[in-house]
Scaffold this motif. Structure first.
Motif, PDB file in Angstrom:
ATOM      1  N   GLY A  70       0.815  -1.211   0.000  1.00  0.00           N
ATOM      2  CA  GLY A  70       0.000   0.000   0.000  1.00  0.00           C
ATOM      3  C   GLY A  70       0.843   1.254   0.000  1.00  0.00           C
ATOM      4  O   GLY A  70       0.585   2.197  -0.760  1.00  0.00           O
ATOM      5  N   GLU A  71       1.870   1.297   0.841  1.00  0.00           N
ATOM      6  CA  GLU A  71       2.724   2.481   0.888  1.00  0.00           C
ATOM      7  C   GLU A  71       3.511   2.651  -0.401  1.00  0.00           C
ATOM      8  O   GLU A  71       3.715   3.775  -0.874  1.00  0.00           O
ATOM      9  CB  GLU A  71       3.674   2.384   2.090  1.00  0.00           C
ATOM     10  N   ALA A 129      -6.815  -0.061  -2.436  1.00  0.00           N
ATOM     11  CA  ALA A 129      -7.552   0.935  -3.217  1.00  0.00           C
ATOM     12  C   ALA A 129      -7.460   2.309  -2.566  1.00  0.00           C
ATOM     13  O   ALA A 129      -7.340   3.335  -3.256  1.00  0.00           O
ATOM     14  CB  ALA A 129      -9.013   0.509  -3.363  1.00  0.00           C
ATOM     15  N   GLU A 130      -7.507   2.356  -1.245  1.00  0.00           N
ATOM     16  CA  GLU A 130      -7.386   3.644  -0.547  1.00  0.00           C
ATOM     17  C   GLU A 130      -6.018   4.258  -0.786  1.00  0.00           C
ATOM     18  O   GLU A 130      -5.893   5.462  -1.023  1.00  0.00           O
ATOM     19  CB  GLU A 130      -7.621   3.432   0.954  1.00  0.00           C
ATOM     20  N   ARG A 131      -4.979   3.445  -0.746  1.00  0.00           N
ATOM     21  CA  ARG A 131      -3.627   3.949  -0.997  1.00  0.00           C
ATOM     22  C   ARG A 131      -3.473   4.389  -2.455  1.00  0.00           C
ATOM     23  O   ARG A 131      -2.761   5.355  -2.743  1.00  0.00           O
ATOM     24  CB  ARG A 131      -2.589   2.878  -0.663  1.00  0.00           C
ATOM     25  N   ALA A 132      -4.135   3.698  -3.369  1.00  0.00           N
ATOM     26  CA  ALA A 132      -4.120   4.140  -4.767  1.00  0.00           C
ATOM     27  C   ALA A 132      -4.792   5.499  -4.889  1.00  0.00           C
ATOM     28  O   ALA A 132      -4.368   6.360  -5.678  1.00  0.00           O
ATOM     29  CB  ALA A 132      -4.828   3.113  -5.648  1.00  0.00           C
ATOM     30  N   GLY A 133      -5.861   5.715  -4.115  1.00  0.00           N
ATOM     31  CA  GLY A 133      -6.514   7.023  -4.114  1.00  0.00           C
ATOM     32  C   GLY A 133      -5.571   8.124  -3.676  1.00  0.00           C
ATOM     33  O   GLY A 133      -5.597   9.233  -4.222  1.00  0.00           O
ATOM     34  N   LYS A 134      -4.739   7.853  -2.682  1.00  0.00           N
ATOM     35  CA  LYS A 134      -3.733   8.818  -2.240  1.00  0.00           C
ATOM     36  C   LYS A 134      -2.787   9.165  -3.380  1.00  0.00           C
ATOM     37  O   LYS A 134      -2.443  10.334  -3.594  1.00  0.00           O
ATOM     38  CB  LYS A 134      -2.950   8.224  -1.068  1.00  0.00           C
ATOM     39  N   ALA A 135      -2.381   8.155  -4.152  1.00  0.00           N
ATOM     40  CA  ALA A 135      -1.477   8.387  -5.284  1.00  0.00           C
ATOM     41  C   ALA A 135      -2.162   9.186  -6.389  1.00  0.00           C
ATOM     42  O   ALA A 135      -1.533  10.032  -7.033  1.00  0.00           O
ATOM     43  CB  ALA A 135      -0.987   7.047  -5.832  1.00  0.00           C
ATOM     44  N   GLY A 399       9.896   7.405  -2.759  1.00  0.00           N
ATOM     45  CA  GLY A 399       9.456   6.044  -2.482  1.00  0.00           C
ATOM     46  C   GLY A 399      10.577   5.040  -2.674  1.00  0.00           C
ATOM     47  O   GLY A 399      10.794   4.161  -1.829  1.00  0.00           O
ATOM     48  N   GLY A 400      11.303   5.156  -3.795  1.00  0.00           N
ATOM     49  CA  GLY A 400      12.435   4.265  -4.028  1.00  0.00           C
ATOM     50  C   GLY A 400      13.519   4.435  -2.984  1.00  0.00           C
ATOM     51  O   GLY A 400      14.107   3.449  -2.508  1.00  0.00           O
ATOM     52  N   ALA A 401      13.767   5.701  -2.590  1.00  0.00           N
ATOM     53  CA  ALA A 401      14.792   5.954  -1.572  1.00  0.00           C
ATOM     54  C   ALA A 401      14.383   5.387  -0.228  1.00  0.00           C
ATOM     55  O   ALA A 401      15.222   4.850   0.517  1.00  0.00           O
ATOM     56  CB  ALA A 401      15.034   7.462  -1.455  1.00  0.00           C
TER      57      ALA A 401
END
Length: 448
Positions: A70-71, A129-135, A399-401
Motif C-alpha cells: 500500500g505504501e 484501493a485507498e492507498r491508490a486514491g492517495k497516489a 518512495g524508491g529511496a
C-alpha cells in the motif's frame, strides 16, 4: 496530446487577489481542512489496520505485505498520476477521485468482519484501493495548492496546510481509540470514519465551485511585473514554461515517453529530487524507532502511541517554522533537513529514554519539513503546467529511496548500531552535497 494551459489571462471581472469572494489564504486553509478531515479517515484506519487484518485471519507476513504494498503504491503510482494531471488538465477531477476513494474504501472496511472467508481478501483490496486514491490525488492537489499559495508565500502556504494535515493525523487515531474503548469491537470505529470522509469531499466540492481556477492567485505577481525582465529559463518565479524550457524537437526527451516520466523537467529540480531522496534514505522510520524503544524496554507498548503523537506535534511546529523561514531566507532553510536526519539515529537508537524521545521529536520535525517546505521549493523550481508531473516524479524518487533506506537499516540494525548511525550520517552528507549543488547560483524567490 496537446498541453493544457493552467494560467489563463486575468480579466478585469475577476481579481487575482480574490476569486468569488475567496482570498488566496481562504483557499489554502480550505485545502488544509480537506486534508485534516481526510487524514482523520485514513490515519484513523491505519492505527487499527494491523489488528483488523489479524482478526480476519492474516498472518504477520500478510499484514506486512499488504501495508508495504500500500505504501509503495501511494508513492510510485504518482509517477503516472502526476503526468496524467498535467497532460489532461483534470486536476480537480483527479483530486476528487482520490479523496472519494479514501472516503468510500475506509468505511467499507467495517463490513469485512461479516463476510466470512472473503473478509480478508476484501479488506486487503480496500486498503490497497485507498492507498491508490492517495497516489491519484496527491500530485494534482499539490499543483492546485501551489497556485493558491503562490499569492501568500509558498513556504507559509504549504506550512499551514501541513499543520492542519497533522492535526487530522492526530485526531483520527484518537477518535478510533475512543470508539474502540466504548464498544470493544473494531467495525463501529471504521464505520464512523464515513463522517469525516464525507466532510472532506463536501469541502473539496465547495472549494472547486467557488474557485474553479486557483491560477488566478498565482498570476497576480506575474501580472504586476510585466515590465520587469523575464527570469532565466527554469528560474524561480516563472509561472509558464519558457520556450527554451521545453525540449528541443528531435532531442531524446522530446518524445511522449520522455515527457511522461519527467525527462523534460528542469535539471535543478532533478538534482533537488536526488538530494531529497538521499535525505529520505538516510532518515530512520518511526517503525524502527518504536521497535527499538519497545525492544530495549525504554518505552512501554502503551507509551508508543504517545511518542508518535508527540512526533506529529513536532512535525506541525517544524512545518510552520520552516515555512515562515523559507519565505524569508528562501531555500537555504532546507540545509537543516540533512542535519536533522543525521541526528535522529544517533539519538533515537541509543540506550537513553531522554535521547530516544529527543530523536523521535527530531524525526517528526524532519518529516514536517519534508512534507511542507520541500514541496514549496518543488513548486518554485518547476513551471506551473508541469508541477503535477514534478510532484509525481518527486514522490517516486522518495518512495524508491525509502525502500532502499529501509533495507539498509534492516540489514545493519541487528549487526552494529554504530555502523548504522555512520552509514545514515554518510547518506545525509551526500544529501547535503546534492542540495548545495542544486541550489548553487539560484536566484532567491521574491517574498510575497
Amino acid at each position: 496530446m496537446s498541453q493544457v494551459s493552467t494560467s489563463p489571462a486575468i480579466t478585469p471581472a475577476r481579481s487575482p487577489a480574490r476569486a468569488a469572494g475567496w482570498s488566496a489564504w481562504r483557499v489554502v486553509v480550505g485545502f488544509g481542512m480537506v486534508s485534516l478531515t481526510a487524514d482523520m479517515v485514513y490515519e484513523g484506519a491505519r492505527s487499527i489496520t494491523g489488528p483488523l487484518l489479524g482478526a480476519l485471519g492474516a498472518s504477520a507476513l500478510v499484514v506486512g505485505l499488504v501495508s508495504g504494498a500500500g505504501e509503495a503504491m501511494s508513492l510510485l503510482l504518482r509517477l503516472a498520476s502526476g503526468p496524467l494531471a498535467d497532460r489532461t488538465g483534470r486536476y480537480w477531477s483527479l483530486t476528487l477521485v482520490g479523496y472519494a476513494l479514501t472516503a468510500v474504501c475506509v468505511p467499507l472496511l467495517a463490513v469485512t468482519p461479516f463476510l466470512g472467508g472473503a473478509g480478508l481478501a476484501v479488506a486487503a483490496g480496500l486498503i490497497l484501493a485507498e492507498r491508490a486514491g492517495k497516489a491519484v490525488r496527491s500530485p494534482a492537489k499539490s499543483a492546485l495548492l501551489a497556485q493558491a499559495a503562490g499569492a501568500v508565500g509558498r513556504g507559509r502556504g504549504f506550512a499551514v496546510h501541513k499543520a492542519l494535515d497533522q492535526l487530522g493525523a492526530f485526531a483520527g487515531p484518537l477518535l478510533v481509540a475512543a470508539v474502540l474503548a466504548a464498544t470493544g469491537v473494531l467495525w463501529p470505529a471504521l464505520a464512523l470514519l464515513a463522517v469525516p470522509g464525507a466532510l472532506a469531499v463536501g469541502l473539496l466540492l465547495r472549494i472547486r465551485r467557488r474557485v474553479p481556477d486557483p491560477a488566478v492567485f498565482e498570476s497576480a505577481p506575474a501580472a504586476s511585473a510585466r515590465s520587469a525582465p523575464s527570469p532565466p529559463t527554469g528560474e524561480v518565479g516563472s509561472n509558464a514554461p519558457a520556450a527554451s524550457a521545453r525540449p528541443a524537437a528531435g532531442s531524446p526527451s522530446s518524445g511522449a515517453l520522455g515527457r511522461w516520466v519527467g525527462a523534460d523537467l528542469p535539471r535543478r529540480f532533478l538534482l533537488f529530487a536526488a538530494a531529497a531522496g538521499a535525505a529520505t534514505a538516510g532518515l530512520v522510520t518511526f517503525g524502527i524507532i518504536s521497535f527499538h524503544a519497545s525492544r530495549t524496554g525504554l518505552v512501554t507498548a502503551a507509551g508508543i502511541p504517545l511518542l508518535y503523537a508527540a512526533a506529529m506535534a513536532a512535525a506541525a511546529v517544524a512545518a510552520l517554522v520552516s515555512g515562515q523561514l523559507y519565505d524569508r531566507w528562501h531555500a537555504r532553510v532546507l540545509f537543516a533537513l540533512p542535519l536533522l536526519g543525521a541526528a535522529v539515529p544517533a539519538l533515537a537508537l541509543s540506550g537513553s529514554l531522554v535521547a530516544v524521545v529527543a530523536g523521535a521529536l527530531l524525526w517528526g520535525a524532519a518529516v514536517g519539513v519534508q512534507d511542507s517546505t520541500v514541496k514549496a521549493l518543488v513548486a518554485d523550481l518547476v513551471p506551473a503546467p508541469r508541477r503535477a508531473t514534478a510532484y509525481g516524479v518527486f514522490a517516486a524518487v522518495q518512495g524508491g529511496a525509502a525502500l532502499a533506506g529501509g533495507g539498509l537499516v534492516g540489514v545493519l540494525y541487528t549487526r552494529s548500531l554504530a555502523v548504522l548511525v555512520i552509514a545514515l550520517g554518510a547518506t545525509q552528507l551526500v544529501a547535503l552535497g546534492l542540495l548545495a549543488v542544486s541550489l548553487a547560483g539560484r536566484r532567491p524567490t521574491a517574498t510575497r
